[in-house]
Structures are given as C-alpha cells and as structure tokens.
Write an enzyme that holds these catalytic residues in place. Structure first.
Site: not given
Ligand code: GLU
Length: 421
Positions: A111, A151
C-alpha cells in the site's frame, strides 16, 4: 477468549495483527512464523517537495509499504489523505496481503500514499506531486514487482500519470499500475468494482442468514466511490437505502433514497446532505451506524466502529466496504449481539480483483467486455465465500477469523515452499 485484552488505543497495524493472531492461534502458528509473516518486506518514506501553482513551497511525505510477495508481485492502492501516515499505510499493506490471498489472486500485498489533502491541491499540483512520487518509487515498482492501484483520494487520472512517469524510464508499461482510464489499458468495470464485489458478497450470504434483499433496509456510511456503487447495486436488487452519511452528516428516510439523485446532489453541491426531500431527517454523521437497518455498509475511514459505539449498531449484517472499519474490541461486541460481519479483506476485495483482471488484460494485450468482467468477479467472490465458510465451519469461528485463516494458510504455504526468500 482473553478477558484482559489491551486497551483500544492500538495502532492500526497492531489492530490488524491482533486479528491475524486470532487466526494464527487457531492454526497453532509458531512465534517465528508469525514474526516472519507480520514483518513488512520493505518500507519506503520519500520526501516530496512541491512548488505549487500558487507559488508556495511545500514538502509532503510519500509512503510505499511492501508487505509480502510470497504469492506473487505485491499489489495495493495509493491513498491521498491527511491520515495516510506510515502506521496506516503499513496496516493497509498487510491487509492487502491477506486480501489478495483470501480471494486467491496471484499477488502479495502493498500500500502507498501521500499524506496530503488532495482537495487543497490544484490539478496541476496534483499531477506534479504524483509524478514526483512515481519518480521516487520507479526503481521499486514494476508489473512483476509491485503494482499500485487507486484508493481514497486517487483516481484514473492519477493512475495515468503514474503509468506515464514510470514508462519514461522503462518503456510503455501499462501493467505497472491498475485503475487506469480505459484509453490507456484500464478495464471495464474497474470503477464500480469494489461496490459490485461487495454486492456479490451480500447476495451470496443473504439466503444463508435468511435475509431477503427485496425491501431490505441498508445504511451506508460514506458516499465516495465504494459507498455510492455499493448503494447502487443493492438498490438495483430492490434494497431500500434508508440512511446515508458523509463527513457533513447523516440523512435518513424510511422509504429509501434514490441513489442516482444522491449522487447528482453530491456532484453538484459537494454533499449528499444538501438533498431536499420531504420526510427526511438530518442527523450528525456519527448517528449513521445506529440507524435501524438490515445491512450496514461502512464505506468511509478505518476504526469508525469501535468499543464505544459498537453496542449502538442496529443491523443484522455488516458488509465492510472500507478497510478495517471495525476495531477488534468492537468485533467482539458485534459477535455477542449476533451481528454477522462480512470482513473487509473479503467484502471489499472486488476492487483489487478487477485490478487483477486489468493487469491480466495488459500483460496479454487483450480486452475483456464488461459482461465478462462481471461474470468473473461474481465467480471469484462466490468461490471465496465458500472457502471462508468452510474455514469458519472447520474452526467453529466467525467469518473474519475464517478469512484470516484462509489467507494465512495460503501465504504461509507459499512462503514455506519458497524458503527463506
Ligand atoms: N484500494 C483497493 C483496496 O483497498 C484496491 C487496490 C488495487 O486495486 O490495487 O483493496
């Protein structure tokens, strides 16, 4: 269960690890193995100086935490938010490892984020900041290494800038980032994917808990991308969206809101609370979780359901659209009160699942139509539910612990086979 649990003031990462430990206890995982699986693979903090369009000089901090890569390249979103500090990003990175494992995608977890308020930045400032961030990360991400996605606070535009910046160094590489615009190799259905996946999870569990979606009352906390799409798909299945909140307040209407109308009001005025409807009540935003409903969808920030308000939750099913909306102590209260929880690492996995479909299309230089994306997403969500249910039955536990059980088994198994990597 241990009565003398630590006080609630845990860091976000500690909270995730407490959930991890519940499952690790059931699996009888050694301390060494726990430490290995909890410790992030790599953490980065980068300095991001910005000369704004208005002539100010600012310095932001950007983060990327790469948590685990035993099962494949690391995957996870980029968050632009004032609360996106190292602890939060680290917690979210770990959740991504468990999330990709729960739905069995060939990915690890990561992340990233920039601690900033994107609302305060002009489009040009946002682009400059994003490009600098991508430049800093360029040597550490890649379509077989670590693949950022969208995100909170980021969108297809931001993903396009990241992809473009990376491609300056490595040649055209659409698969390095997901959530891109369709014109640049984005996927059909990516924008609505988290909400749609959440709907598929609800649709799958509803008959098992005797919940008829026709006329079911839904309360949605947060009306961003996830909240809006979840509400829309639930409304399409004849649910009534009886309560919705955003940062400005909670609105309640027993007959249910028209989701498209809410979206229009939000787009035009900045807040759903500006909707003008006879018979509607407006309350403080914290009142959302206490509204009587069959289904509660937390789709805002983390830790909004905690030990001090969990007893006020007045629903049968919680489908977690947000990441870690429920603290471990709140979880216990909800369980005592007979509330079923579809945990974040399963319920909101639709986003990263369609990101995976996007990446597959990029690597194969192929395009799927919207119907195929939906079909495959439904299959992934339904199959994952079966895995969760089997683990919950095997260990006689709740669905969150079951999700961690499934995930830890998969990640620990892959790590074991790879050896000390
Ligand atoms: N932000 C999304 C999550 O928390 C998806 C992240 C992505 O697609 O890489 O799962």
């Amino acid at each position: 269960m241990n009565d003398k649990h630590p006080p609630e003031r845990l860091s976000a990462f500690d909270m995730v690890n407490r959930l991890f430990d519940r499952a690790a206890d059931l699996l009888g995982l050694s301390e060494e193995k726990r430490t290995e699986l909890k410790t992030p693979y790599r953490e980065m903090m980068v300095r991001l100086p910005l000369r704004t369009e208005a002539g100010e000089q600012k310095v932001y901090k950007g983060y990327r935490v790469q948590h685990d890569n035993s099962r494949g390249p690391m995957k996870g979103g980029i968050r632009y938010h004032p609360d996106a500090d190292l602890d939060e990003v680290r917690a979210l990175a770990a959740l991504m490892s468990w999330k990709t494992a729960v739905v069995n995608l060939p990915y690890g977890g990561a992340k990233g984020g920039i601690q900033c308020d994107p609302e305060e930045l002009s489009d040009l400032d946002l682009e400059r900041l994003t490009r600098r961030f991508a430049h800093r990360l360029e040597g550490f991400i890649g379509d077989h290494e670590d693949i950022p996605g969208p995100d909170m606070g980021t969108d297809a535009r931001v993903m396009a800038w990241m992809m473009d910046e990376y491609s300056k160094f490595h040649g055209f590489t659409p698969g390095v980032v997901t959530g891109k615009p369709l014109e640049l190799g984005g996927s059909e259905g990516r924008l609505s994917a988290t909400g749609r996946g959440l709907f598929f999870a609800v649709e799958r569990i509803a008959p098992e808990i005797g919940l008829d979606l026709d006329g079911a009352r839904v309360a949605v906390q947060g009306f961003g991308n996830v909240g809006y799409w979840a509400a829309r798909f639930l409304a399409d299945a004849c649910c009534r969206i009886v309560a919705v909140s955003d940062v400005h307040g909670t609105i309640v209407h027993a007959d249910g809101f028209d989701v498209e109308e809410l979206n229009r009001v939000r787009e035009e005025t900045g807040s759903i609370t500006n909707i003008d409807l006879a018979g509607m009540e407006t309350l403080h935003r914290d009142e959302l979780i206490a509204q009587p409903a069959d289904i509660l969808v937390p789709a805002a920030l983390g830790s909004t359901i905690h030990e001090h308000n969990a007893h006020r939750v007045n629903c049968r099913l919680i489908a977690e659209g947000a990441n870690h909306p429920t603290t471990p102590d709140a979880d216990r209260i909800l369980a005592d009160n007979g509330v079923t929880v579809l945990p974040d690492i399963y319920a909101n996995a639709g986003g990263v699942t369609v990101s995976y479909f996007e990446w597959v299309q990029n690597l194969q230089q192929m395009r799927w139509d919207a119907e195929r994306v939906d079909r495959e997403l439904r299959q992934v969500m339904h199959d994952a539910y079966d895995d969760l249910k089997a683990a919950a039955d095997e260990f006689d536990t709740d669905l969150r612990t079951a999700a961690f059980l499934v995930a830890i088994r998969r990640v620990a198994g892959a790590a074991q086979l790879r050896g000390m990597h």
